[in-house]
Scaffold this motif. Structure first.
Motif, PDB file in Angstrom:
ATOM      1  N   VAL A   1     -29.096 -11.739  -2.152  1.00 47.05           N
ATOM      2  CA  VAL A   1     -30.153 -11.046  -2.872  1.00 47.05           C
ATOM      3  C   VAL A   1     -29.713  -9.612  -3.134  1.00 47.05           C
ATOM      4  O   VAL A   1     -29.224  -8.927  -2.237  1.00 47.05           O
ATOM      5  CB  VAL A   1     -31.457 -11.062  -2.041  1.00 47.05           C
ATOM      6  CG1 VAL A   1     -32.552 -10.294  -2.739  1.00 47.05           C
ATOM      7  CG2 VAL A   1     -31.877 -12.483  -1.771  1.00 47.05           C
ATOM      8  N   LYS A   2     -29.862  -9.163  -4.363  1.00 46.79           N
ATOM      9  CA  LYS A   2     -29.512  -7.790  -4.725  1.00 46.79           C
ATOM     10  C   LYS A   2     -30.647  -6.855  -4.322  1.00 46.79           C
ATOM     11  O   LYS A   2     -31.819  -7.192  -4.472  1.00 46.79           O
ATOM     12  CB  LYS A   2     -29.298  -7.668  -6.233  1.00 46.79           C
ATOM     13  CG  LYS A   2     -28.180  -8.517  -6.776  1.00 46.79           C
ATOM     14  CD  LYS A   2     -26.869  -7.824  -6.625  1.00 46.79           C
ATOM     15  CE  LYS A   2     -25.801  -8.616  -7.330  1.00 46.79           C
ATOM     16  NZ  LYS A   2     -24.625  -8.768  -6.552  1.00 46.79           N
ATOM     17  N   PRO A   3     -30.316  -5.670  -3.861  1.00 46.36           N
ATOM     18  CA  PRO A   3     -31.358  -4.684  -3.559  1.00 46.36           C
ATOM     19  C   PRO A   3     -32.098  -4.271  -4.831  1.00 46.36           C
ATOM     20  O   PRO A   3     -31.540  -4.290  -5.931  1.00 46.36           O
ATOM     21  CB  PRO A   3     -30.593  -3.500  -2.979  1.00 46.36           C
ATOM     22  CG  PRO A   3     -29.266  -4.032  -2.584  1.00 46.36           C
ATOM     23  CD  PRO A   3     -28.993  -5.198  -3.465  1.00 46.36           C
ATOM     24  N   SER A   4     -33.341  -3.879  -4.670  1.00 42.06           N
ATOM     25  CA  SER A   4     -34.156  -3.540  -5.841  1.00 42.06           C
ATOM     26  C   SER A   4     -33.625  -2.324  -6.580  1.00 42.06           C
ATOM     27  O   SER A   4     -33.767  -2.236  -7.802  1.00 42.06           O
ATOM     28  CB  SER A   4     -35.608  -3.323  -5.430  1.00 42.06           C
ATOM     29  OG  SER A   4     -35.700  -2.255  -4.519  1.00 42.06           O
ATOM     30  N   TYR A   5     -32.976  -1.375  -5.887  1.00 43.00           N
ATOM     31  CA  TYR A   5     -32.460  -0.214  -6.597  1.00 43.00           C
ATOM     32  C   TYR A   5     -31.309  -0.588  -7.528  1.00 43.00           C
ATOM     33  O   TYR A   5     -31.156   0.015  -8.589  1.00 43.00           O
ATOM     34  CB  TYR A   5     -32.043   0.907  -5.622  1.00 43.00           C
ATOM     35  CG  TYR A   5     -30.835   0.611  -4.767  1.00 43.00           C
ATOM     36  CD1 TYR A   5     -29.563   0.966  -5.193  1.00 43.00           C
ATOM     37  CD2 TYR A   5     -30.965   0.006  -3.530  1.00 43.00           C
ATOM     38  CE1 TYR A   5     -28.455   0.710  -4.408  1.00 43.00           C
ATOM     39  CE2 TYR A   5     -29.872  -0.247  -2.740  1.00 43.00           C
ATOM     40  CZ  TYR A   5     -28.610   0.104  -3.177  1.00 43.00           C
ATOM     41  OH  TYR A   5     -27.521  -0.148  -2.407  1.00 43.00           O
ATOM     42  N   ILE A   6     -30.540  -1.610  -7.189  1.00 42.85           N
ATOM     43  CA  ILE A   6     -29.479  -2.100  -8.079  1.00 42.85           C
ATOM     44  C   ILE A   6     -30.110  -2.739  -9.310  1.00 42.85           C
ATOM     45  O   ILE A   6     -29.713  -2.471 -10.448  1.00 42.85           O
ATOM     46  CB  ILE A   6     -28.582  -3.129  -7.359  1.00 42.85           C
ATOM     47  CG1 ILE A   6     -27.879  -2.508  -6.174  1.00 42.85           C
ATOM     48  CG2 ILE A   6     -27.597  -3.769  -8.324  1.00 42.85           C
ATOM     49  CD1 ILE A   6     -26.769  -1.560  -6.486  1.00 42.85           C
TER      50      ILE A   6
ATOM     51  N   ILE B   1     -23.759  -2.863  -9.789  1.00 43.49           N
ATOM     52  CA  ILE B   1     -24.585  -2.680 -10.991  1.00 43.49           C
ATOM     53  C   ILE B   1     -23.961  -3.430 -12.157  1.00 43.49           C
ATOM     54  O   ILE B   1     -24.643  -4.169 -12.873  1.00 43.49           O
ATOM     55  CB  ILE B   1     -24.748  -1.184 -11.313  1.00 43.49           C
ATOM     56  CG1 ILE B   1     -25.572  -0.493 -10.233  1.00 43.49           C
ATOM     57  CG2 ILE B   1     -25.387  -0.990 -12.685  1.00 43.49           C
ATOM     58  CD1 ILE B   1     -25.567   1.019 -10.318  1.00 43.49           C
ATOM     59  N   ALA B   2     -22.655  -3.261 -12.351  1.00 41.58           N
ATOM     60  CA  ALA B   2     -21.967  -3.948 -13.453  1.00 41.58           C
ATOM     61  C   ALA B   2     -22.022  -5.458 -13.281  1.00 41.58           C
ATOM     62  O   ALA B   2     -22.209  -6.199 -14.253  1.00 41.58           O
ATOM     63  CB  ALA B   2     -20.521  -3.476 -13.537  1.00 41.58           C
ATOM     64  N   GLY B   3     -21.892  -5.931 -12.057  1.00 32.61           N
ATOM     65  CA  GLY B   3     -21.958  -7.365 -11.798  1.00 32.61           C
ATOM     66  C   GLY B   3     -23.337  -7.934 -12.074  1.00 32.61           C
ATOM     67  O   GLY B   3     -23.470  -9.037 -12.616  1.00 32.61           O
ATOM     68  N   TYR B   4     -24.371  -7.192 -11.725  1.00 25.56           N
ATOM     69  CA  TYR B   4     -25.729  -7.657 -11.990  1.00 25.56           C
ATOM     70  C   TYR B   4     -26.012  -7.695 -13.487  1.00 25.56           C
ATOM     71  O   TYR B   4     -26.618  -8.644 -13.983  1.00 25.56           O
ATOM     72  CB  TYR B   4     -26.744  -6.768 -11.261  1.00 25.56           C
ATOM     73  CG  TYR B   4     -28.151  -7.285 -11.371  1.00 25.56           C
ATOM     74  CD1 TYR B   4     -28.524  -8.461 -10.744  1.00 25.56           C
ATOM     75  CD2 TYR B   4     -29.107  -6.608 -12.114  1.00 25.56           C
ATOM     76  CE1 TYR B   4     -29.813  -8.953 -10.845  1.00 25.56           C
ATOM     77  CE2 TYR B   4     -30.395  -7.088 -12.221  1.00 25.56           C
ATOM     78  CZ  TYR B   4     -30.750  -8.261 -11.583  1.00 25.56           C
ATOM     79  OH  TYR B   4     -32.022  -8.741 -11.696  1.00 25.56           O
ATOM     80  N   ILE B   5     -25.543  -6.687 -14.209  1.00 23.79           N
ATOM     81  CA  ILE B   5     -25.709  -6.687 -15.670  1.00 23.79           C
ATOM     82  C   ILE B   5     -24.993  -7.886 -16.274  1.00 23.79           C
ATOM     83  O   ILE B   5     -25.544  -8.584 -17.135  1.00 23.79           O
ATOM     84  CB  ILE B   5     -25.198  -5.369 -16.274  1.00 23.79           C
ATOM     85  CG1 ILE B   5     -26.125  -4.217 -15.878  1.00 23.79           C
ATOM     86  CG2 ILE B   5     -25.059  -5.468 -17.784  1.00 23.79           C
ATOM     87  CD1 ILE B   5     -25.607  -2.846 -16.264  1.00 23.79           C
ATOM     88  N   THR B   6     -23.779  -8.147 -15.829  1.00 21.22           N
ATOM     89  CA  THR B   6     -23.013  -9.291 -16.326  1.00 21.22           C
ATOM     90  C   THR B   6     -23.744 -10.593 -16.047  1.00 21.22           C
ATOM     91  O   THR B   6     -23.851 -11.461 -16.920  1.00 21.22           O
ATOM     92  CB  THR B   6     -21.620  -9.320 -15.668  1.00 21.22           C
ATOM     93  OG1 THR B   6     -20.964  -8.076 -15.930  1.00 21.22           O
ATOM     94  CG2 THR B   6     -20.782 -10.458 -16.212  1.00 21.22           C
ATOM     95  N   ARG B   7     -24.270 -10.723 -14.860  1.00 17.15           N
ATOM     96  CA  ARG B   7     -24.987 -11.946 -14.484  1.00 17.15           C
ATOM     97  C   ARG B   7     -26.233 -12.145 -15.336  1.00 17.15           C
ATOM     98  O   ARG B   7     -26.522 -13.259 -15.796  1.00 17.15           O
ATOM     99  CB  ARG B   7     -25.349 -11.879 -13.002  1.00 17.15           C
ATOM    100  CG  ARG B   7     -25.982 -13.142 -12.483  1.00 17.15           C
ATOM    101  CD  ARG B   7     -26.237 -13.001 -10.991  1.00 17.15           C
ATOM    102  NE  ARG B   7     -26.846 -14.203 -10.479  1.00 17.15           N
ATOM    103  CZ  ARG B   7     -26.178 -15.195  -9.916  1.00 17.15           C
ATOM    104  NH1 ARG B   7     -24.873 -15.121  -9.803  1.00 17.15           N
ATOM    105  NH2 ARG B   7     -26.804 -16.263  -9.467  1.00 17.15           N
ATOM    106  N   LEU B   8     -26.993 -11.066 -15.574  1.00 11.24           N
ATOM    107  CA  LEU B   8     -28.187 -11.175 -16.408  1.00 11.24           C
ATOM    108  C   LEU B   8     -27.841 -11.615 -17.829  1.00 11.24           C
ATOM    109  O   LEU B   8     -28.512 -12.473 -18.407  1.00 11.24           O
ATOM    110  CB  LEU B   8     -28.922  -9.833 -16.463  1.00 11.24           C
ATOM    111  CG  LEU B   8     -29.758  -9.443 -15.259  1.00 11.24           C
ATOM    112  CD1 LEU B   8     -30.368  -8.065 -15.488  1.00 11.24           C
ATOM    113  CD2 LEU B   8     -30.842 -10.457 -14.996  1.00 11.24           C
ATOM    114  N   LEU B   9     -26.791 -11.022 -18.389  1.00 13.33           N
ATOM    115  CA  LEU B   9     -26.414 -11.372 -19.755  1.00 13.33           C
ATOM    116  C   LEU B   9     -25.885 -12.801 -19.855  1.00 13.33           C
ATOM    117  O   LEU B   9     -26.139 -13.481 -20.846  1.00 13.33           O
ATOM    118  CB  LEU B   9     -25.380 -10.376 -20.282  1.00 13.33           C
ATOM    119  CG  LEU B   9     -25.924  -8.968 -20.513  1.00 13.33           C
ATOM    120  CD1 LEU B   9     -24.811  -8.025 -20.911  1.00 13.33           C
ATOM    121  CD2 LEU B   9     -27.015  -8.977 -21.564  1.00 13.33           C
TER     122      LEU B   9
END
Length: 72
Positions: A4-9, A50-58
């Motif tokens: 689980v990613k932290p909410s601030y990320i 942050i970059a990994g979460y953006i990549t995952r969302l896209l």
């Protein structure tokens, strides 16, 4: 299951995506460079998360779009 990613990320990534709409892609390396350019995050691990979460969302959005288009 993944971790689980932290909410601030999540909040930081979503804010970046809304501010710089259309700038990010599904390529992690390009997103990592853009996060560095658009922010002043000094910590490499935070930048990569942050970059990994953006990549995952896209990638998830692209998958959903392809599923919807195939059903139509």
């Amino acid at each position: 299951m993944g971790c689980v990613k932290p909410s601030y990320i999540k909040n930081f990534a979503k804010k970046l995506m809304s501010t710089y709409e259309g700038e990010f892609t599904t390529d992690f390396e390009q997103n990592k460079e853009k996060v560095t350019a658009y922010t002043n995050v000094q910590n490499k691990a935070i930048r990569n998360r942050i970059a990994g979460y953006i990549t995952r969302l896209l990638e998830q959005r692209a998958t959903l779009r392809s599923e919807v288009e195939s059903n139509v």
